[in-house]
Design a protein around this motif. Structure first.
Motif, short mmCIF file in Angstrom:
data_model
loop_
_atom_site.label_atom_id
_atom_site.label_comp_id
_atom_site.label_asym_id
_atom_site.label_seq_id
_atom_site.Cartn_x
_atom_site.Cartn_y
_atom_site.Cartn_z
N SER A 390 0.89 -1.18 -0.19
CA SER A 390 -0.09 0.14 0.09
C SER A 390 0.76 1.47 -0.11
N GLY A 391 2.18 1.21 -0.46
CA GLY A 391 3.11 2.31 -0.27
C GLY A 391 2.97 3.34 -1.55
N GLN A 392 4.13 4.10 -1.57
CA GLN A 392 3.76 5.00 -2.44
C GLN A 392 4.55 4.73 -3.89
N GLY A 393 5.29 3.61 -3.82
CA GLY A 393 5.99 3.08 -4.98
C GLY A 393 7.41 3.59 -5.24
N PHE A 394 7.91 3.36 -6.45
CA PHE A 394 9.28 4.05 -6.67
C PHE A 394 9.32 3.87 -8.19
N ASP A 395 10.55 4.55 -8.57
CA ASP A 395 10.73 4.71 -9.98
C ASP A 395 11.38 3.56 -10.49
N VAL A 396 10.68 2.64 -11.20
CA VAL A 396 11.25 1.58 -11.51
C VAL A 396 12.07 1.76 -12.57
N TRP A 426 8.49 -5.53 -12.26
CA TRP A 426 7.87 -4.78 -11.40
C TRP A 426 6.77 -3.89 -12.05
N ALA A 427 5.56 -3.61 -11.53
CA ALA A 427 4.62 -2.78 -12.01
C ALA A 427 5.21 -1.21 -12.28
N PRO A 428 4.79 -0.68 -13.19
CA PRO A 428 5.19 0.77 -13.37
C PRO A 428 5.19 1.63 -12.37
N ASP A 429 4.20 1.37 -11.39
CA ASP A 429 3.97 2.46 -10.40
C ASP A 429 4.86 1.83 -9.32
N GLY A 430 5.60 0.54 -9.25
CA GLY A 430 6.62 0.13 -8.33
C GLY A 430 6.00 -0.12 -7.01
N ARG A 431 4.71 -0.57 -7.17
CA ARG A 431 3.73 -0.98 -5.83
C ARG A 431 3.63 -2.39 -5.81
#
Length: 443
Positions: A390-396, A426-431
């Motif tokens: 449920s986080g903010q994700g990262f720059d994949v 990984w998903a594009p949003d990094g989540r």
């Protein structure tokens, strides 16, 4: 003369009685040691990166030394010292060894093991008996060591040309009730080649001819003078011999060197079923929310479910390593929002895990979702694992552009997953992250 004759007969009778009693005690110890050796096998104490000194009957002096590999190739090591001697110490050591080996093989972390060990000893030991212990996990893959010290003398970590004392910060096992027991550990960086030394109080309490104790200062002088790490235990033993003029048999020491596991991929658990029945077409999804994330480690349960699929067992260690990294990344960087760049030095490591504990205690919301799908493919099958947070994700895109660098202290999780599982993405949003494993039917 008659009185002297009766006295002589009494002395001979008492001598024979003492001799029989001594033989009886020695036989009891031999039987107890044989039983203990079956319950507490030697584990990986014979590994080339572990050196130790322990008398054959150290168990009956209260000392206990255990080591075993986790499914991911990390090393769990326990050095313990029970109060008392003889059979009571051996009786307390057996359940401790059983918990240590069984939970290590199933992939449990130190926190879960410590809670179980303390609860079991608290339940079975009398009030005047407890167990001082140092429990650690050396992970060359994650470049760190996790330590819990309850009542033992300082251990010493030699890393990067600096020596760090691993002081006792907790009460011994078997003293506190479960609700008051503190299982918090200390995490320090430990690169391959770094050394760690643990010892019992028999080293420091060695008494010389003038009734002086060997003590910490003399031990540290030996550590300072050491030039060859592989000779450290022998040099300490020689210093003790020089100090008191004779060798002692109640001293226990162990030294471990961090090194990358060469056996990753070999299953750590021996299965007793026939392998004829296996679930081959199924899926499951688990969502672990804040109250569960605070105190529960779901990985051993998920892994146990996956290992019911016989075709996956040969890859059990790799699956466990990949799933561990994905879950740790989802929890620490996703849900808790920790910055991996903090772990660049010793102070950064301490600050990182201090923040982790504080944020985990105060966690009010968030989740980690693990989805598992197993499907037959031809004569074999395929496993797909998806971990979402449920986080903010990262720059994949930026992270994927970096080389697979496993030598740095921070940001190694994604590189390790990509190395162990080339099918990871990984998903594009990094989540969320997805990994795949496949297997072929055995001939």
């Amino acid at each position: 003369m008659e009185r002297l004759q009766r006295l002589q007969q009494t002395v001979l009778q008492q001598r024979d009685l003492i001799a029989r009693h001594n033989d009886y005690l020695l036989n009891e110890q031999r039987v107890a040691k044989a039983v203990f050796d079956r319950v507490a096998h030697s584990g990986c104490l014979s590994a080339p990166n572990i050196r130790y000194l322990q008398s054959p009957y150290a168990l009956f002096n209260g000392d206990l030394l255990l080591a075993a590999y986790t499914p991911t190739g990390d090393t769990h090591l326990l050095l313990a010292d029970f109060t008392g001697h003889g059979l009571p110490a051996a009786i307390g050591a057996m359940p401790l060894a059983e918990v240590f080996y069984s939970m290590t093989a199933k992939g449990y972390g130190l926190a879960e093991m410590l809670r179980e060990m303390n609860a079991k000893l608290k339940r079975i030991l009398p009030v005047d008996m407890f167990c001082c212990a140092t429990l650690l996990c050396v992970s060359a893959q994650r470049r760190c060591v996790e330590v819990w010290n309850g009542g033992m003398p300082d251990g010493y970590l030699q890393a990067g040309g600096q020596r760090t004392a691993l002081t006792s910060q907790h009460l011994p096992l078997g003293v506190l009730r479960a609700e008051k027991f503190d299982h918090c550990t200390r995490v320090l960086p430990m690169l391959p080649g770094d050394q760690l030394l643990l010892l019992t109080d028999g080293v420091l309490d060695t008494c010389g001819p003038d009734e002086q104790l060997f003590g910490v200062e003399r031990l540290e002088r030996v550590l300072d003078a050491n030039c060859q790490p592989q000779q450290l235990i022998a040099e300490i033993e020689q210093a003790l011999r020089d100090f008191q003029g004779q060798a002692r048999d109640d001293v226990s020491m162990v030294q471990i060197t961090s090194q990358l596991p060469a056996f990753l991929g070999v299953p750590a658990v021996t299965y007793s079923d026939s392998g004829q029945c296996s679930p081959l077409d199924w899926s499951a999804s688990f969502e672990f929310r804040a109250p569960t994330l605070q105190q529960f480690n779901p990985l051993p349960y998920v892994l146990q479910l996956l290992m019911e699929v016989h075709g996956l067992r040969a890859q059990g260690a790799v699956i466990h390593a990949v799933l561990s990294e994905l879950y740790a990344n989802a929890l620490e960087h996703g849900v808790l929002g920790l910055d991996s760049r903090l772990k660049r030095d010793v102070e950064g490591f301490a600050h990182y895990y201090q923040q982790r504990n504080e944020r985990l205690v105060s966690l009010q919301s968030g989740f980690v979702r693990i989805s598992v799908q197993v499907e037959p493919v031809g004569a074999g099958g395929r496993l797909v694992i998806r971990v979402e947070d449920s986080g903010q994700g990262f720059d994949v895109a930026r992270l994927m552009a970096r080389p697979l660098d496993l030598d740095r202290l921070s940001g190694r999780g994604v590189s390790l997953v990509r190395q162990l599982c080339p099918a990871a993405h990984w998903a594009p949003d990094g989540r969320s992250a997805t990994v795949e494993f496949s297997w072929e039917a055995l001939a």
